[in-house]
Design a protein around this motif. Structure first.
Motif, PDB file in Angstrom:
ATOM      1  N   ARG A  65       0.870  -1.187   0.000  1.00  0.00           N
ATOM      2  CA  ARG A  65       0.000   0.000   0.000  1.00  0.00           C
ATOM      3  C   ARG A  65       0.899   1.227   0.000  1.00  0.00           C
ATOM      4  NH1 ARG A  65      -5.335  -0.068   1.079  1.00  0.00           N
ATOM      5  NH2 ARG A  65      -6.382   1.927   1.458  1.00  0.00           N
ATOM      6  N   VAL A  66       0.853   1.999  -1.066  1.00  0.00           N
ATOM      7  CA  VAL A  66       1.696   3.174  -1.229  1.00  0.00           C
ATOM      8  C   VAL A  66       0.835   4.425  -1.082  1.00  0.00           C
ATOM      9  CG1 VAL A  66       3.199   4.465  -2.793  1.00  0.00           C
ATOM     10  CG2 VAL A  66       3.296   1.955  -2.752  1.00  0.00           C
ATOM     11  N   VAL A  67       1.205   5.277  -0.152  1.00  0.00           N
ATOM     12  CA  VAL A  67       0.481   6.536   0.060  1.00  0.00           C
ATOM     13  C   VAL A  67       1.343   7.679  -0.458  1.00  0.00           C
ATOM     14  CG1 VAL A  67      -0.496   8.119   1.760  1.00  0.00           C
ATOM     15  CG2 VAL A  67      -0.793   5.646   2.036  1.00  0.00           C
ATOM     16  N   LEU A  68       0.776   8.496  -1.325  1.00  0.00           N
ATOM     17  CA  LEU A  68       1.490   9.630  -1.915  1.00  0.00           C
ATOM     18  C   LEU A  68       0.947  10.928  -1.326  1.00  0.00           C
ATOM     19  CD1 LEU A  68       3.421  10.839  -4.050  1.00  0.00           C
ATOM     20  CD2 LEU A  68       1.539  10.725  -5.683  1.00  0.00           C
ATOM     21  N   VAL A  69       1.857  11.755  -0.787  1.00  0.00           N
ATOM     22  CA  VAL A  69       1.463  13.060  -0.261  1.00  0.00           C
ATOM     23  C   VAL A  69       2.381  14.129  -0.844  1.00  0.00           C
ATOM     24  CG1 VAL A  69       0.507  12.210   1.913  1.00  0.00           C
ATOM     25  CG2 VAL A  69       2.927  12.786   1.788  1.00  0.00           C
ATOM     26  N   THR A  70       1.826  15.311  -1.060  1.00  0.00           N
ATOM     27  CA  THR A  70       2.620  16.451  -1.508  1.00  0.00           C
ATOM     28  C   THR A  70       2.638  17.497  -0.398  1.00  0.00           C
ATOM     29  OG1 THR A  70       0.673  17.333  -2.646  1.00  0.00           O
ATOM     30  CG2 THR A  70       2.222  16.036  -3.952  1.00  0.00           C
ATOM     31  N   ASP A  71       3.258  18.631  -0.668  1.00  0.00           N
ATOM     32  CA  ASP A  71       3.403  19.643   0.377  1.00  0.00           C
ATOM     33  C   ASP A  71       2.057  20.169   0.865  1.00  0.00           C
ATOM     34  OD1 ASP A  71       6.100  19.330   0.155  1.00  0.00           O
ATOM     35  OD2 ASP A  71       6.446  21.184  -0.958  1.00  0.00           O
ATOM     36  N   ALA A  72       1.091  20.283  -0.057  1.00  0.00           N
ATOM     37  CA  ALA A  72      -0.222  20.803   0.311  1.00  0.00           C
ATOM     38  C   ALA A  72      -1.218  20.440  -0.774  1.00  0.00           C
ATOM     39  CB  ALA A  72      -0.168  22.321   0.479  1.00  0.00           C
ATOM     40  N   GLY A  73      -2.425  20.091  -0.356  1.00  0.00           N
ATOM     41  CA  GLY A  73      -3.467  19.798  -1.321  1.00  0.00           C
ATOM     42  C   GLY A  73      -3.390  18.389  -1.881  1.00  0.00           C
TER      43      GLY A  73
END
Length: 286
Positions: free
Chosen positions: A88-96
């Motif tokens: 399970r890979v969760v991708l997050v960016t700096d915002a939004g």
């Protein structure tokens, strides 16, 4: 298939997780659950991820890797391998939301091509937040991302959007905000309504509304923070008749308003839906 967020997966899952655009407590509750349960967390900035986890009291057990514009192409194959291995890979960016003018498109496209499930944690979005508070029409809109940095390319992009009837949303760097607004005012007119949304949801949030010319003058003093620009769509311009007398009169009217003859010919041709050479001939051939 997945038996809940923390259940065992028969195949890998890519989760695009929205993060706050300002206040940490705007984070959707499921974000903490997903981050804690992830096998791999791909973060645009691992330091920001660590701060967010500290603010939300999240303990990560998965492997954390950086995933930003500079390494997105190189890192995508390894993330795809993890997904194909059932992780399970969760991708997050700096915002939004990831992939909205942020890293994410490449891994999403690769996962879709490999028939791997892609889902999301919905949450804050600067695009929709700015649109909602702008005071401009929201029934139809389009997101145009960042304008080109070079003046000539920026002007060409804005000219392409001259007939866009929908409300438009742009991202912009603070040090380029004045130039972007000035270019918009030059191409679309100083009176076109717009809104500059700065530091949305943060302590120093500011929404400045007005005509593009006035907004450009305001931005000349300097703009700080994250910036989202919202601009109303093009008004429904009256059609221009294509007979020679009407074309000459339309060009003359615009010259009287301060346009150069070349600019007037271009605009009249666009409104009439005919080649520029036909307007030129009407004006210059008696």
């Amino acid at each position: 298939m997945v038996d809940g967020v923390t259940g065992k997966a028969e195949g890998g899952v890519l989760v695009l997780a929205a993060t706050p655009i300002g206040r940490p407590d705007d984070a959707p509750p499921r974000l903490a659950v997903e981050l804690a349960a992830a096998d791999v967390i791909a973060a645009e900035d691992t330091r920001r991820l660590n701060r967010l986890c500290s603010d939300l009291d999240i303990t990560l057990s998965g492997r954390v890797v950086s995933y930003f514009e500079g390494n997105e192409h190189a890192r995508t194959p390894a993330l795809l391998e993890a997904l194909e291995a059932g992780q399970r890979v969760v991708l997050v960016t700096d915002a939004g939301m990831p992939s909205v003018s942020d890293p994410g498109y490449r891994i999403v496209a690769a996962a879709v091509a490999a028939d791997i499930r892609v889902t999301s944690v919905p949450g804050p979005s600067a695009v929709l937040t700015a649109l909602a508070v702008s005071g401009l029409p929201v029934d139809r809109f389009c997101f145009e991302g960042f304008l080109p940095r070079k003046a000539g390319e920026r002007a060409r992009r804005l000219t392409e959007l001259a007939d866009e009837r929908r409300t438009m949303v742009f991202f912009e760097a603070p040090h380029r905000t004045e130039a972007a607004l000035a270019a918009m005012a030059q191409v679309w007119g100083e009176g076109r309504a717009g809104a500059v949304c700065r530091e949305l949801t943060k302590t120093h949030e500011e929404v400045r509304r007005g005509g593009l010319g006035a907004l450009a003058a305001w931005a000349a003093d300097g703009v700080r923070g994250e910036v989202t620009i919202v601009v109303s769509g093009a008004p429904h311009a009256p059609a221009v008749a294509t007979d020679a007398d009407s074309l000459r009169a339309a060009v003359a009217e615009r010259e009287d308003q301060g346009m150069s003859r070349k600019e007037a010919i271009v605009e009249v041709a666009r409104l009439a839906g005919i080649p520029k050479r036909e307007v030129y001939q009407a004006v210059h051939v008696s």
